[in-house]
Design a protein around this motif. Structure first.
Motif, mmCIF file in Angstrom:
data_model
loop_
_atom_site.group_PDB
_atom_site.id
_atom_site.type_symbol
_atom_site.label_atom_id
_atom_site.label_comp_id
_atom_site.label_asym_id
_atom_site.label_seq_id
_atom_site.Cartn_x
_atom_site.Cartn_y
_atom_site.Cartn_z
ATOM 1 N N ASP A 242 0.811 -1.222 0.000
ATOM 2 C CA ASP A 242 0.000 0.000 0.000
ATOM 3 C C ASP A 242 0.839 1.263 0.000
ATOM 4 O OD1 ASP A 242 1.040 0.037 2.523
ATOM 5 O OD2 ASP A 242 -0.877 -0.009 3.596
ATOM 6 N N GLY A 243 2.173 1.115 -0.082
ATOM 7 C CA GLY A 243 3.069 2.262 -0.147
ATOM 8 C C GLY A 243 3.585 2.740 1.189
ATOM 9 N N SER A 244 3.070 2.210 2.274
ATOM 10 C CA SER A 244 3.533 2.620 3.611
ATOM 11 C C SER A 244 4.806 1.871 3.994
ATOM 12 C CB SER A 244 2.448 2.349 4.654
ATOM 13 O OG SER A 244 2.178 0.954 4.737
ATOM 14 N N MET A 245 5.489 2.376 5.047
ATOM 15 C CA MET A 245 6.714 1.756 5.516
ATOM 16 C C MET A 245 6.396 0.601 6.463
ATOM 17 S SD MET A 245 9.401 3.116 4.183
ATOM 18 C CE MET A 245 8.438 3.198 2.668
ATOM 19 N N GLY A 246 7.117 -0.481 6.287
ATOM 20 C CA GLY A 246 6.966 -1.632 7.162
ATOM 21 C C GLY A 246 8.323 -2.244 7.483
ATOM 22 N N ILE A 247 8.304 -3.402 8.097
ATOM 23 C CA ILE A 247 9.548 -4.065 8.531
ATOM 24 C C ILE A 247 9.487 -5.535 8.133
ATOM 25 C CG2 ILE A 247 10.958 -4.775 10.516
ATOM 26 C CD1 ILE A 247 9.915 -2.282 11.977
ATOM 27 N N LEU A 248 10.580 -6.001 7.547
ATOM 28 C CA LEU A 248 10.738 -7.432 7.291
ATOM 29 C C LEU A 248 11.700 -7.982 8.346
ATOM 30 C CD1 LEU A 248 10.388 -10.021 5.620
ATOM 31 C CD2 LEU A 248 12.345 -9.280 4.235
ATOM 32 N N SER A 249 11.227 -8.976 9.076
ATOM 33 C CA SER A 249 12.047 -9.582 10.132
ATOM 34 C C SER A 249 12.387 -11.021 9.741
ATOM 35 C CB SER A 249 11.282 -9.562 11.458
ATOM 36 O OG SER A 249 12.046 -10.188 12.474
ATOM 37 N N ILE A 250 13.687 -11.289 9.596
ATOM 38 C CA ILE A 250 14.163 -12.636 9.261
ATOM 39 C C ILE A 250 14.647 -13.280 10.557
ATOM 40 C CG2 ILE A 250 15.815 -13.968 7.904
ATOM 41 C CD1 ILE A 250 15.929 -11.592 5.959
ATOM 42 N N ASN A 251 14.038 -14.404 10.909
ATOM 43 C CA ASN A 251 14.311 -15.046 12.200
ATOM 44 C C ASN A 251 14.871 -16.451 11.971
ATOM 45 O OD1 ASN A 251 12.591 -13.382 14.566
ATOM 46 N ND2 ASN A 251 11.878 -13.097 12.482
ATOM 47 N N ASN A 252 16.085 -16.672 12.460
ATOM 48 C CA ASN A 252 16.704 -17.996 12.329
ATOM 49 C C ASN A 252 16.870 -18.593 13.720
ATOM 50 O OD1 ASN A 252 18.023 -20.256 11.436
ATOM 51 N ND2 ASN A 252 20.010 -19.252 11.200
ATOM 52 N N ASP A 253 16.164 -19.690 13.975
ATOM 53 C CA ASP A 253 16.264 -20.351 15.277
ATOM 54 C C ASP A 253 17.623 -21.052 15.372
ATOM 55 O OD1 ASP A 253 15.967 -21.611 17.655
ATOM 56 O OD2 ASP A 253 14.368 -22.978 17.027
ATOM 57 N N ILE A 254 18.493 -20.549 16.249
ATOM 58 C CA ILE A 254 19.852 -21.102 16.381
ATOM 59 C C ILE A 254 20.019 -21.827 17.715
ATOM 60 C CG2 ILE A 254 20.910 -19.424 14.832
ATOM 61 C CD1 ILE A 254 21.803 -17.855 17.329
ATOM 62 N N SER A 255 18.906 -22.256 18.295
ATOM 63 C CA SER A 255 18.981 -22.941 19.592
ATOM 64 C C SER A 255 19.840 -24.197 19.503
ATOM 65 C CB SER A 255 17.575 -23.301 20.078
ATOM 66 O OG SER A 255 16.808 -22.140 20.270
ATOM 67 N N LEU A 256 19.621 -24.970 18.429
ATOM 68 C CA LEU A 256 20.402 -26.196 18.264
ATOM 69 C C LEU A 256 21.878 -25.874 18.086
ATOM 70 C CD1 LEU A 256 20.509 -29.246 17.964
ATOM 71 C CD2 LEU A 256 20.021 -28.973 15.521
ATOM 72 N N ARG A 257 22.138 -24.829 17.247
ATOM 73 C CA ARG A 257 23.533 -24.435 17.042
ATOM 74 C C ARG A 257 24.174 -23.982 18.337
ATOM 75 N NH1 ARG A 257 24.637 -19.261 13.535
ATOM 76 N NH2 ARG A 257 24.848 -18.278 15.590
ATOM 77 N N LYS A 259 23.318 -24.887 21.337
ATOM 78 C CA LYS A 259 23.537 -26.060 22.186
ATOM 79 C C LYS A 259 24.785 -26.816 21.746
ATOM 80 C CE LYS A 259 21.245 -30.107 24.165
ATOM 81 N NZ LYS A 259 22.449 -30.923 24.104
ATOM 82 N N VAL A 260 24.923 -26.948 20.418
ATOM 83 C CA VAL A 260 26.119 -27.618 19.898
ATOM 84 C C VAL A 260 27.371 -26.839 20.276
ATOM 85 C CG1 VAL A 260 27.344 -28.279 17.793
ATOM 86 C CG2 VAL A 260 24.898 -28.738 18.005
ATOM 87 N N GLU A 261 27.278 -25.490 20.148
ATOM 88 C CA GLU A 261 28.427 -24.657 20.511
ATOM 89 C C GLU A 261 28.752 -24.782 21.993
ATOM 90 O OE1 GLU A 261 27.357 -20.753 19.306
ATOM 91 O OE2 GLU A 261 27.842 -21.082 17.185
ATOM 92 N N GLU A 262 27.693 -24.760 22.836
ATOM 93 C CA GLU A 262 27.915 -24.904 24.274
ATOM 94 C C GLU A 262 28.498 -26.273 24.608
ATOM 95 O OE1 GLU A 262 24.196 -24.126 26.107
ATOM 96 O OE2 GLU A 262 24.203 -21.967 25.642
ATOM 97 N N ASP A 263 27.923 -27.316 23.952
ATOM 98 C CA ASP A 263 28.444 -28.667 24.188
ATOM 99 C C ASP A 263 29.888 -28.774 23.725
ATOM 100 O OD1 ASP A 263 26.021 -29.354 25.204
ATOM 101 O OD2 ASP A 263 25.302 -30.397 23.410
ATOM 102 N N LEU A 264 30.172 -28.132 22.562
ATOM 103 C CA LEU A 264 31.545 -28.156 22.050
ATOM 104 C C LEU A 264 32.472 -27.396 22.977
ATOM 105 C CD1 LEU A 264 33.453 -28.966 19.765
ATOM 106 C CD2 LEU A 264 32.839 -26.842 18.585
ATOM 107 N N LEU A 265 31.980 -26.238 23.486
ATOM 108 C CA LEU A 265 32.795 -25.453 24.417
ATOM 109 C C LEU A 265 33.074 -26.247 25.681
ATOM 110 C CD1 LEU A 265 34.136 -22.742 25.017
ATOM 111 C CD2 LEU A 265 31.972 -21.961 25.977
ATOM 112 N N LYS A 266 32.007 -26.910 26.204
ATOM 113 C CA LYS A 266 32.202 -27.740 27.388
ATOM 114 C C LYS A 266 33.169 -28.872 27.096
ATOM 115 C CE LYS A 266 27.634 -26.889 29.446
ATOM 116 N NZ LYS A 266 26.328 -27.508 29.783
ATOM 117 N N SER A 267 32.985 -29.476 25.911
ATOM 118 C CA SER A 267 33.872 -30.582 25.529
ATOM 119 C C SER A 267 35.310 -30.108 25.414
ATOM 120 C CB SER A 267 33.403 -31.176 24.200
ATOM 121 O OG SER A 267 34.278 -32.195 23.768
ATOM 122 N N ASN A 268 35.481 -28.909 24.783
ATOM 123 C CA ASN A 268 36.831 -28.361 24.640
ATOM 124 C C ASN A 268 37.433 -28.023 25.998
ATOM 125 O OD1 ASN A 268 36.799 -28.581 21.872
ATOM 126 N ND2 ASN A 268 36.097 -26.491 21.531
#
Length: 768
Positions: A242-257, A259-268
């Motif tokens: 309609d010509g008005s200003m809006g917002i596009l929000s791109i959302n990437n769920d990185i919870s698994l990543r 967790k993997v990073e935390e597990d890797l950090l703990k492992s390291n």
């Protein structure tokens, strides 16, 4: 389209030749280039349209011809070819009917002269229609395309208006959050934020509408407000339909990543901690890029901070002990040339030079093509492990040796007890014979007494070592005169020395005020007696010397002999219980191997120690160090020592006969002014004492001594000490002897026995 290469392709459908000729004639007069293709049958027309592209189709319709069939075919098969229809004059309803059926232009035969204009007009209109059609098709395609992307994207997408109200959300965001689309549309985007972050979300909307693109990681909550998940979002301003200003929000769920990073950090961290605990480091040599990687553990092993240096093979070799570098080079060569195992224990160095032992294991890594790409491995600090292993081996060997010594001790004990017992029992039985005379009885009785004393000493040693082992010995300290102890021991063992054909010397270097200390006299006597017994046991010729001196707050006794000596590697073992240096020698000399152990443990009870200096075949010197035990302040003692040194004269007495030396020492102790006495037993020692730079104010030189006599010693001393007073002393009273002594360099001559007053006067004259 208007040049020779691109003439306008015209397909003319008409059955009258005159009409075709007329059209060709008109087109020739036009400035544009035309190519006219004529067909007269409908089937031929269909075939031409299928085989070739034409810019326009012209239908020349005469009376009774109906072009509606051609229009229908064109509409179904070639909608973008414009059609120009030329009609006989008729009413407007015919034109309208044809236009509605799909004709692009309809002109009267009367206007055929303007056919070029109408051709161009039709072609342009059709192109516009075609473009418009394409635009509509593209718009529809793009709309569906982007809608599919929006809906099918695995990344969560949300459309918001300028106030953050959700306009649309795709399936991915619905799946993560648990909402339906109807539940989200119309809600504010802050619905996903935890309570503490809602205000920040509203502030972010303002920043985005200013044209700023936000990239951040946030914590979002789902529908039931129970599960929180990490989300990586990118938010940007867009223009809405309609010509008005809006917002596009791109959302990437990185919870698994996450967790993997935390597990890797703990492992390291766990791996790093395990490596730290195990003192392990890893290394990886990338052969393709010629780069070496060290883990933090390797840096730590070398005493470096991670990242402070660039790892390299040369740097690694610089931390290898110089004597072990050849091992590393040879092992690496064998790995690459012979595919051998890389497994080494080598001495390493830290950055500060500290030495440690490293165990390093490596292997070659190949890619799928079979090419060697990496050489990697681990390196462990096994210094403590090596030390523990060595200690365990030594403890095992010591235990085995202890068992062996105990076995030998028991065998030796049996022999040592049976020997005097045989003498006691045997000669006691002989005393029962009536035929013995008095001399024989006295002789047998003396043997029984001596054997009993020998047995008693054995029993005393066993009881003593048992008490020491069970910590039952108590120290009773009292004021002791060390001079009395030395003279007592000397008188006992000097007699034994004469019986054994040995010389016995007493070397006392204390001042009169230094003889009294606080200690346990019986323990001290036992220590020195055991050392003297040991010296007599292993000395067959030469001499034995008992001496004493003081260094600061420590009294140092020594027992020196010219006996067999002790091997270097056995000098610690001999102080252990049941230990004897050589079994064969011990069997000849007798004893249980407890004497030195008893001496050491008693010395430790007195706060002191026992040590030995010896060379095999060159005799031994045992030192007993006993603390002073008094309460004098250290600084006071240093000051007293300094004052005494400043006013005390130093006299060197060169005399081999101990009894005569004792007489001279007693006289010197009672000299009107303080003197410091040093004792040597032959001319060679006298020369050595002077040549070492020791302070000497006067020498009492005996003429008759072993190794080097006093005459020769005086001549040698005079070469370096021309002004040193030397007083000769001898039992010879001949004039020639006196002249020989004076000629050698002696200042005075005293004949034995000399009177006390004459002795003092002579000494005083030369000291003053």
């Amino acid at each position: 389209m208007n040049n020779i290469q691109n003439p306008i392709q015209i397909l003319l459908y008409n059955s009258e030749n005159s009409f075709v000729e007329r059209i060709n004639a008109i087109l020739k007069e036009d400035k544009l280039l035309y190519a006219v293709h004529t067909v007269s049958e409908i089937d031929e027309l269909h075939q031409k349209l299928v085989q070739q592209f034409y810019d326009i189709l012209i239908i020349g319709v005469v009376k009774n011809d109906n072009p509606l069939g051609v229009l229908k075919f064109r509409n179904e098969n070639h909608p973008f070819i414009p059609i120009l229809i030329i009609l006989e004059p008729t009413n407007d309803s015919s034109f309208l009917q044809l236009i509605e059926a799909g004709a692009d232009e309809c002109i009267s035969i009367e206007d055929v002269e303007k056919i070029g204009f109408h051709i161009r007009k039709s072609i342009k209109r059709k192109k516009r229609e075609k473009a418009t059609q394409y635009e509509k098709q593209n718009l529809t395609y793009e709309k569906e395309f982007y809608r599919n992307i929006f809906e099918l994207s695995p990344i969560g997408l949300i459309l918001e208006d300028s106030e953050g109200k959700i306009l649309d959300a795709n399936g991915s965001i619905l799946k993560v959050t648990g909402y339906t689309k109807n539940e989200l549309v119309g809600k504010n985007i802050s619905i996903f934020a935890p309570p503490e972050e809602k205000e920040k979300v509203l502030n972010d909307i303002k920043e985005i509408l200013k044209g700023n693109t936000l990239r951040q990681e946030v914590i979002n909550i789902n529908k039931d407000n129970k599960r929180r998940h990490h989300t990586e979002i990118i938010e940007s301003r867009i223009q809405l339909p309609d010509g008005s200003m809006g917002i596009l929000s791109i959302n990437n769920d990185i919870s698994l990543r996450k967790k993997v990073e935390e597990d890797l950090l703990k492992s390291n961290k766990s791996l790093a901690m395990a490596q730290q605990i195990g003192k392990i480091g890893t290394w990886d040599y990338d052969l393709m890029d010629d780069k070496l990687f060290w883990s933090d553990g390797v840096y730590d092993q070398f005493g470096l901070k991670p990242g402070t240096v660039f790892p390299s093979q040369n740097l690694f070799l610089s931390f290898v002990h110089p004597d072990d570098k050849h091992k590393v080079n040879e092992a690496i060569k064998n790995v690459f040339e012979n595919n051998s195992d890389y497994d080494l224990n080598i001495r390493m160095l830290k950055n500060d030079g500290t030495e440690w032992i490293g165990h390093t294991i490596g292997a070659l890594i190949k890619n799928e093509k079979g090419q060697v790409t990496h050489f990697l491995g681990i390196q462990q600090d096994i210094t403590d492990l090596t030390k523990i292993t060595k200690e365990l081996i030594e403890a095992k060997e010591k235990a085995e040796e202890s068992n062996r010594l105990k076995s030998e001790f028991l065998t030796n004990l049996s022999h040592e007890i049976r020997t005097p017992m045989n003498g006691i029992i045997g000669f006691a039985s002989l005393l029962e014979q009536e035929s013995l005379n008095n001399d024989e009885k006295r002789n047998f009785a003396q043997i029984i007494i001596n054997s009993s004393k020998q047995l008693l000493r054995i029993i005393d040693d066993i009881l003593e070592i048992s008490k020491l082992q069970t910590k039952q010995i108590k120290i009773i300290k009292e004021e002791v005169n060390l001079s009395d102890i030395l003279l007592e021991l000397f008188s006992i063992f000097d007699l034994k020395a004469k019986q054994s054909g040995l010389h016995m010397y007493l070397k006392n270097q204390l001042q009169d005020d230094e003889f009294r200390i606080q200690t346990d006299a019986s323990k001290l006597k036992k220590i020195l007696s055991n050392l003297l017994e040991n010296a007599f046991k292993f000395t067959k010729e030469g001499y034995i010397e008992l001496g004493l001196k003081k260094e600061y707050d420590t009294y140092i006794f020594h027992v020196k002999d010219t006996g067999l000596g002790i091997k270097k590697e056995m000098q610690k073992i001999i102080f252990e219980r049941f230990s004897q240096e050589e079994k064969e020698i011990s069997q000849k000399s007798g004893g249980l191997g407890l004497g030195l152990s008893i001496a050491m443990e008693n010395a430790q009870l007195l706060g002191g120690s026992v040590c030995v200096e010896s060379e095999k075949g060159e005799g031994s010197t045992f030192y007993v160090k006993i603390p002073f035990g008094g309460k004098k302040n250290t600084e006071e003692m240093k000051q007293n020592k300094k004052e005494i040194t400043e006013q005390t004269a130093t006299i060197l007495v060169a005399k081999d006969e101990e009894v005569n030396y004792q007489y001279i020492e007693i006289l010197l102790r009672k000299f009107p002014t303080p003197v410091k006495i040093f004792h040597v037993v032959n001319g060679q020692e006298a020369v050595s004492f002077c040549q070492k730079g020791n302070k000497v104010d006067l020498i009492l030189m005996d003429i008759k001594m072993p190794l080097m006599n006093g005459i020769e010693a005086t001549r040698l001393i005079r070469k370096t000490h021309p002004d040193l007073p030397i007083i000769a002393q001898t039992a010879y009273a001949r004039v020639e002897d006196k002249e020989e002594a004076l000629a050698a360099g002696c200042n005075e001559y005293l004949s034995k026995p000399f009177r006390k007053d004459h002795f003092y006067k002579t000494i005083f004259n030369y000291l003053s």
